[in-house]
Design a protein around this motif. Structure first.
Motif, PDB file in Angstrom:
ATOM      1  N   VAL A  63      43.435  41.979  43.204  1.00 48.93           N
ATOM      2  CA  VAL A  63      42.506  40.840  43.232  1.00 48.93           C
ATOM      3  C   VAL A  63      42.688  39.955  41.994  1.00 48.93           C
ATOM      4  O   VAL A  63      42.668  38.718  42.088  1.00 48.93           O
ATOM      5  N   LEU A  64      42.898  40.573  40.836  1.00 48.20           N
ATOM      6  CA  LEU A  64      43.105  39.798  39.609  1.00 48.20           C
ATOM      7  C   LEU A  64      44.406  38.984  39.685  1.00 48.20           C
ATOM      8  O   LEU A  64      44.452  37.825  39.256  1.00 48.20           O
ATOM      9  N   ALA A  65      45.446  39.577  40.256  1.00 52.32           N
ATOM     10  CA  ALA A  65      46.723  38.862  40.406  1.00 52.32           C
ATOM     11  C   ALA A  65      46.587  37.694  41.387  1.00 52.32           C
ATOM     12  O   ALA A  65      47.176  36.624  41.194  1.00 52.32           O
ATOM     13  N   LYS A  66      45.810  37.902  42.428  1.00 49.90           N
ATOM     14  CA  LYS A  66      45.634  36.877  43.472  1.00 49.90           C
ATOM     15  C   LYS A  66      44.841  35.667  42.949  1.00 49.90           C
ATOM     16  O   LYS A  66      45.218  34.519  43.182  1.00 49.90           O
ATOM     17  N   HIS A  67      43.734  35.927  42.239  1.00 50.67           N
ATOM     18  CA  HIS A  67      42.813  34.831  41.881  1.00 50.67           C
ATOM     19  C   HIS A  67      42.959  34.331  40.448  1.00 50.67           C
ATOM     20  O   HIS A  67      42.483  33.239  40.136  1.00 50.67           O
ATOM     21  N   LYS A  68      43.582  35.130  39.581  1.00 49.07           N
ATOM     22  CA  LYS A  68      43.784  34.742  38.173  1.00 49.07           C
ATOM     23  C   LYS A  68      42.513  34.147  37.539  1.00 49.07           C
ATOM     24  O   LYS A  68      42.502  33.002  37.070  1.00 49.07           O
ATOM     25  N   PRO A  69      41.445  34.936  37.492  1.00 47.89           N
ATOM     26  CA  PRO A  69      40.183  34.404  36.959  1.00 47.89           C
ATOM     27  C   PRO A  69      40.261  34.127  35.455  1.00 47.89           C
ATOM     28  O   PRO A  69      41.009  34.783  34.727  1.00 47.89           O
ATOM     29  N   LEU A  70      39.451  33.176  35.015  1.00 47.47           N
ATOM     30  CA  LEU A  70      39.361  32.842  33.588  1.00 47.47           C
ATOM     31  C   LEU A  70      38.517  33.873  32.838  1.00 47.47           C
ATOM     32  O   LEU A  70      38.680  34.043  31.631  1.00 47.47           O
ATOM     33  N   ALA A  71      37.593  34.489  33.554  1.00 44.68           N
ATOM     34  CA  ALA A  71      36.671  35.439  32.927  1.00 44.68           C
ATOM     35  C   ALA A  71      36.158  36.403  33.988  1.00 44.68           C
ATOM     36  O   ALA A  71      36.298  36.152  35.195  1.00 44.68           O
TER      37      ALA A  71
END
Length: 328
Positions: A63-71
């Motif tokens: 999920v982190l790789a897919k959406h690349k969140p700022l925080a």
């Protein structure tokens, strides 16, 4: 990739969903990560839902790789004090192991900003009032202890790896979105305001007050009730503070005003216009006499101050509970 994505872990729950609303209003895209054991898919209205557990490292990485969140905002915890005493293992597995798994995934993904939902339960029994952030932390139940352990980890991660976070210690979250889109919905419900509202609505027999002989102005416990939208506002400010380069800090989120249980019930009766039976019972083990926040530090660092009164809290919660079929 979405515009200004923020991963909201536990974003289908009560405080998480209201924070998603606040994030969307401030130009962020909330990506909800939730296993839906206590959250509700119906509450995911302002961004995509990614279903998963915080103990599942592979799913978190995906999920982190897919959406690349700022925080990342972390709300995914078991919260019921009574349950923590009955089943401490579940609390340690979810609240501690789950949080450490999430933190490892966050660091591997290069996340630089992390906001953690903590609690005034980390202080334990108050020695001075109102409680400020320097008060000794000595939790008296597994729930408070699991939150305190994660706080200590975050401080070590900051000191030794430069991973920055804001720790937010909530007092009593209450109320609902004024437009009635989302609200408080726990199963089973154990929080005072929804229980009293359900009694006023005739959905339960009445309301039970635990202890009427405390050393307070009317003998009942004093609590600091803060509107969930005020909490949500503080979370968005915490994200912005970290993204602007702010340093790791722990902050209390409360109004600084104490309300007794009797005063709370009186306000509910006034707002609802519906009297309901109240029964007085023995004190409950582990209940503090008075819990009220000193919120000066949050005002100073985040420029935050609570906007809503106890009447606002009750009015918004009454609107939600009387119109919804959820809960009770």
């Amino acid at each position: 990739m979405t515009d200004k994505p923020i991963l909201v872990v536990g974003g289908a729950g009560y405080i998480g969903s209201h924070t998603c609303l606040a994030l969307a209003e401030r130009g962020f895209t909330p990506i909800v990560y939730d296993n839906l054991t206590n959250g509700h898919g119906e509450f995911v209205k302002w961004g995509p839902l990614e279903q998963g557990d915080i103990r599942d490292r592979a799913r978190l990485d995906e999920v982190l790789a897919k959406h690349k969140p700022l925080a990342i905002l972390h709300f995914a915890a078991l919260i019921e004090v009574g349950e923590s005493v009955k089943d401490p293992v579940a609390f340690y597995e979810n609240n501690v192991i789950g949080s450490l798994t999430l933190l490892a995934a966050a660091q591997a993904a290069g996340i630089k900003a992390f906001v953690f939902s903590s609690t005034c339960a980390t202080y334990g029994l108050p020695e001075t009032l109102p409680l400020d952030e320097e008060h000794r932390q000595a939790p008296i139940n597994p729930y408070g202890r699991t939150k305190w352990i994660v706080e200590q980890a975050l401080k070590d991660y900051d000191s030794y790896t430069g991973f920055r976070s804001v720790i937010l210690r909530y007092f009593n979250a209450a109320g609902a979105d004024f437009e009635g889109r989302i609200g408080e919905w726990h199963t089973p419900e154990t929080h005072a305001i929804p229980l009293a509202l359900e009694a006023a609505l005739g959905r339960r027999q009445g309301f039970k007050v635990f202890g009427s002989d405390y050393d307070t102005r009317d003998g009942t416990c004093v609590r600091d009730y803060i509107h969930v939208l005020d909490l949500a506002d503080a979370h968005v400010r915490a994200v912005e503070y970290l993204l602007d380069g702010g340093t790791t800090v722990a902050l209390n989120l409360g109004t600084g005003t104490g309300t007794t249980v009797k005063e709370l019930l009186g306000t509910i009766e006034t707002v609802s216009g519906k009297p309901f039976p109240v029964e007085y019972a023995e004190r409950r083990e582990g209940d503090s006499t008075t819990l009220v926040a000193n919120n000066d530090k949050a005002r100073e660092i985040l420029g935050w101050s609570p906007r809503y009164s106890l009447e606002d809290i009750i009015r918004s919660a009454w609107s939600w509970h009387s119109r919804s079929n959820y809960g009770g």
